[in-house]
Design a protein around this motif. Structure first.
Motif, PDB file in Angstrom:
ATOM      1  N   MET A  66     -40.575  21.155  29.678  1.00 36.96           N
ATOM      2  CA  MET A  66     -40.550  22.529  29.404  1.00 36.96           C
ATOM      3  C   MET A  66     -41.899  22.900  29.174  1.00 36.96           C
ATOM      4  N   LEU A  67     -42.749  22.558  28.214  1.00 37.22           N
ATOM      5  CA  LEU A  67     -44.018  22.690  27.709  1.00 37.22           C
ATOM      6  C   LEU A  67     -44.937  22.457  28.893  1.00 37.22           C
ATOM      7  N   LEU A  68     -44.857  21.095  29.672  1.00 35.12           N
ATOM      8  CA  LEU A  68     -45.701  21.103  30.724  1.00 35.12           C
ATOM      9  C   LEU A  68     -45.261  22.108  31.673  1.00 35.12           C
ATOM     10  N   CYS A  69     -44.267  22.729  32.195  1.00 40.46           N
ATOM     11  CA  CYS A  69     -44.025  23.598  33.206  1.00 40.46           C
ATOM     12  C   CYS A  69     -44.042  25.078  32.624  1.00 40.46           C
ATOM     13  N   ASN A  70     -44.437  25.258  31.321  1.00 37.01           N
ATOM     14  CA  ASN A  70     -44.210  26.454  30.853  1.00 37.01           C
ATOM     15  C   ASN A  70     -42.995  27.095  30.882  1.00 37.01           C
ATOM     16  N   ASN A  71     -41.825  26.624  30.877  1.00 36.27           N
ATOM     17  CA  ASN A  71     -40.357  26.996  31.226  1.00 36.27           C
ATOM     18  C   ASN A  71     -40.368  27.726  32.543  1.00 36.27           C
ATOM     19  N   GLY A  72     -41.152  27.355  33.693  1.00 35.61           N
ATOM     20  CA  GLY A  72     -40.910  27.966  34.688  1.00 35.61           C
ATOM     21  C   GLY A  72     -42.101  29.352  35.082  1.00 35.61           C
ATOM     22  N   MET A  73     -42.707  29.530  33.999  1.00 34.55           N
ATOM     23  CA  MET A  73     -43.671  30.737  34.311  1.00 34.55           C
ATOM     24  C   MET A  73     -44.852  30.046  34.879  1.00 34.55           C
ATOM     25  N   ILE A  74     -45.188  30.785  36.250  1.00 33.94           N
ATOM     26  CA  ILE A  74     -46.025  30.402  37.089  1.00 33.94           C
ATOM     27  C   ILE A  74     -47.569  30.867  36.805  1.00 33.94           C
ATOM     28  N   LYS A  75     -48.657  29.833  36.795  1.00 38.17           N
ATOM     29  CA  LYS A  75     -49.893  30.053  36.767  1.00 38.17           C
ATOM     30  C   LYS A  75     -50.629  30.798  38.184  1.00 38.17           C
ATOM     31  N   THR A  88     -37.059  31.579  37.740  1.00 40.13           N
ATOM     32  CA  THR A  88     -38.190  31.635  36.918  1.00 40.13           C
ATOM     33  C   THR A  88     -38.158  32.958  36.218  1.00 40.13           C
ATOM     34  N   PRO A  89     -39.002  32.914  34.944  1.00 43.78           N
ATOM     35  CA  PRO A  89     -39.047  33.911  34.158  1.00 43.78           C
ATOM     36  C   PRO A  89     -39.963  34.942  34.411  1.00 43.78           C
ATOM     37  N   GLY A  90     -40.759  34.738  35.583  1.00 37.39           N
ATOM     38  CA  GLY A  90     -42.009  35.214  35.837  1.00 37.39           C
ATOM     39  C   GLY A  90     -43.464  34.701  35.869  1.00 37.39           C
ATOM     40  N   ALA A  91     -44.453  35.344  35.936  1.00 38.96           N
ATOM     41  CA  ALA A  91     -46.047  34.831  36.028  1.00 38.96           C
ATOM     42  C   ALA A  91     -46.099  34.636  34.415  1.00 38.96           C
ATOM     43  N   PHE A  92     -46.884  33.558  34.375  1.00 48.42           N
ATOM     44  CA  PHE A  92     -47.614  33.117  32.891  1.00 48.42           C
ATOM     45  C   PHE A  92     -48.571  34.054  32.676  1.00 48.42           C
ATOM     46  N   VAL A  93     -48.237  34.717  31.370  1.00 46.60           N
ATOM     47  CA  VAL A  93     -49.362  35.604  31.034  1.00 46.60           C
ATOM     48  C   VAL A  93     -50.230  35.126  30.047  1.00 46.60           C
ATOM     49  N   SER A 153     -39.148  39.458  38.254  1.00 49.08           N
ATOM     50  CA  SER A 153     -40.810  39.722  38.127  1.00 49.08           C
ATOM     51  C   SER A 153     -41.559  39.427  39.403  1.00 49.08           C
ATOM     52  N   LEU A 154     -42.954  39.371  39.320  1.00 48.58           N
ATOM     53  CA  LEU A 154     -43.630  38.948  40.509  1.00 48.58           C
ATOM     54  C   LEU A 154     -43.443  37.312  40.600  1.00 48.58           C
ATOM     55  N   GLY A 155     -43.137  36.514  39.778  1.00 45.17           N
ATOM     56  CA  GLY A 155     -42.708  35.119  39.925  1.00 45.17           C
ATOM     57  C   GLY A 155     -41.789  34.725  40.926  1.00 45.17           C
ATOM     58  N   ALA A 156     -40.558  35.616  40.856  1.00 48.11           N
ATOM     59  CA  ALA A 156     -39.582  35.549  41.655  1.00 48.11           C
ATOM     60  C   ALA A 156     -40.080  36.097  42.876  1.00 48.11           C
TER      61      ALA A 156
END
Length: 310
Positions: free
Chosen positions: A115-124, A152-157, A194-197
């Motif tokens: 989860m930490l490695l993948c930012n819980n699905g938040m996209i960079k 995904t919960p969205g983009a990684f901020v 959001s934008l991740g989806a």
């Protein structure tokens, strides 16, 4: 059950009793019937926010679950050819019912380390560029249909994401999907925010699982911004109209895959098979259309979204 949602707490004593009497066959049958009755009662009047909680259930089948069950000989592809790889996006090629397809999906991870490695699905930014690269490969090189899985919960901020050009990066997969010369089917399997989806949901057909949701913002984030009060999360959730039923009625999505009472995590194999059947049905129709028809219909589909009459 390993994990009960807040509105399922009435099941806790029943599961405890089931565990205590697991060696008594007749008693366990009776308790299991009571559990099913209670589940039916709970799930007969779900709120929008409760559906969002089901969509986020940690035991819900994820992108990897669908890839492992539906696609043979899957080969994962990595990197954005610019700054690196983003583990929150899994993408590659595989065989679906005997035909080669491209698969792209969000990845949250199962363990705390993942989860930490993948930012819980938040996209960079590199994740968005990775999506665009794989879409272009599918469209111009492999000429294979594209299937996306969205959870995904969205983009990684972060400051780092902004330095890497987050907003510009988000635009790349959206443009690539609109320009793609091959059929695209998007499947919303959990939360799509959001934008991740959006970066994976530009498609010829959008399928949603019954207890998933698709929204411009999370209900918690919306309540914080609009009301400065997270206690209004449930109230805002109903206003967002983000459930599968709402979006099918609004013409945003094309099909809803049913889930068992209690959610997809209670019968993963059945839900994954039903999802695979739904994808196959959509692809069979889309593969009959030529490149020009696909692109024209795709653009018109999104031009109609949001149109309303007084």
């Amino acid at each position: 059950m390993k994990y009960l949602l807040p509105f399922e707490k009435s099941l806790k004593p029943l599961y405890k009793e089931l565990e205590e009497k697991k060696k008594n066959w007749e008693a366990t049958n009776s308790i299991e019937e009571k559990i099913q009755q209670e589940l039916k009662k709970i799930y007969s009047h779900l709120t929008a926010y409760q559906i969002a909680q089901i969509a986020r259930h940690p035991d819900r089948p994820n992108t990897a679950s669908y890839i492992n069950a539906l696609f043979e000989n899957f080969i994962e592809l990595h990197g954005d050819k610019k700054s690196g790889d983003d583990p929150s996006i899994i993408a590659g090629m595989g065989s679906f019912n005997g035909s080669t397809v491209t698969v792209i999906g969000s990845r949250k991870g199962n363990t705390l380390k993942d989860m930490l490695l993948c930012n819980n699905g938040m996209i960079k930014p590199e994740g968005f560029r990775k999506i665009a690269r794989i879409v272009n490969l599918a469209s111009t090189t492999f000429k294979s249909p594209i299937i996306t899985f969205i959870d995904t919960p969205g983009a990684f901020v972060s400051k780092e994401s902004e330095k890497k050009g987050q907003i510009e990066a988000v635009s790349k997969p959206i443009l690539a999907l609109f320009k793609a010369k091959v059929p695209i089917v998007a499947v919303i399997i959990g939360e799509g925010i959001s934008l991740g989806a959006l970066s994976m949901s530009i498609a010829d057909k959008i399928i949603m699982l019954k207890y998933s949701f698709f929204s411009v913002i999370s209900p918690e984030g919306g309540a914080s911004i609009l009301y400065n009060d997270r206690k209004k999360t449930e109230e805002l959730a109903s206003s967002l109209k983000f459930t599968a039923a709402d979006l099918l009625n609004a013409g945003v999505i094309d099909k809803v895959v049913n889930e068992p009472i209690g959610g997809a995590h209670r019968n993963k194999e059945k839900v994954i098979k039903a999802t695979g059947d739904a994808i196959n049905n959509e692809l069979e129709t889309l593969l009959k259309e030529n490149e020009k028809q696909l692109k024209t219909n795709r653009i018109e589909k999104y031009r109609k979204v949001g149109i309303y009459a007084d």
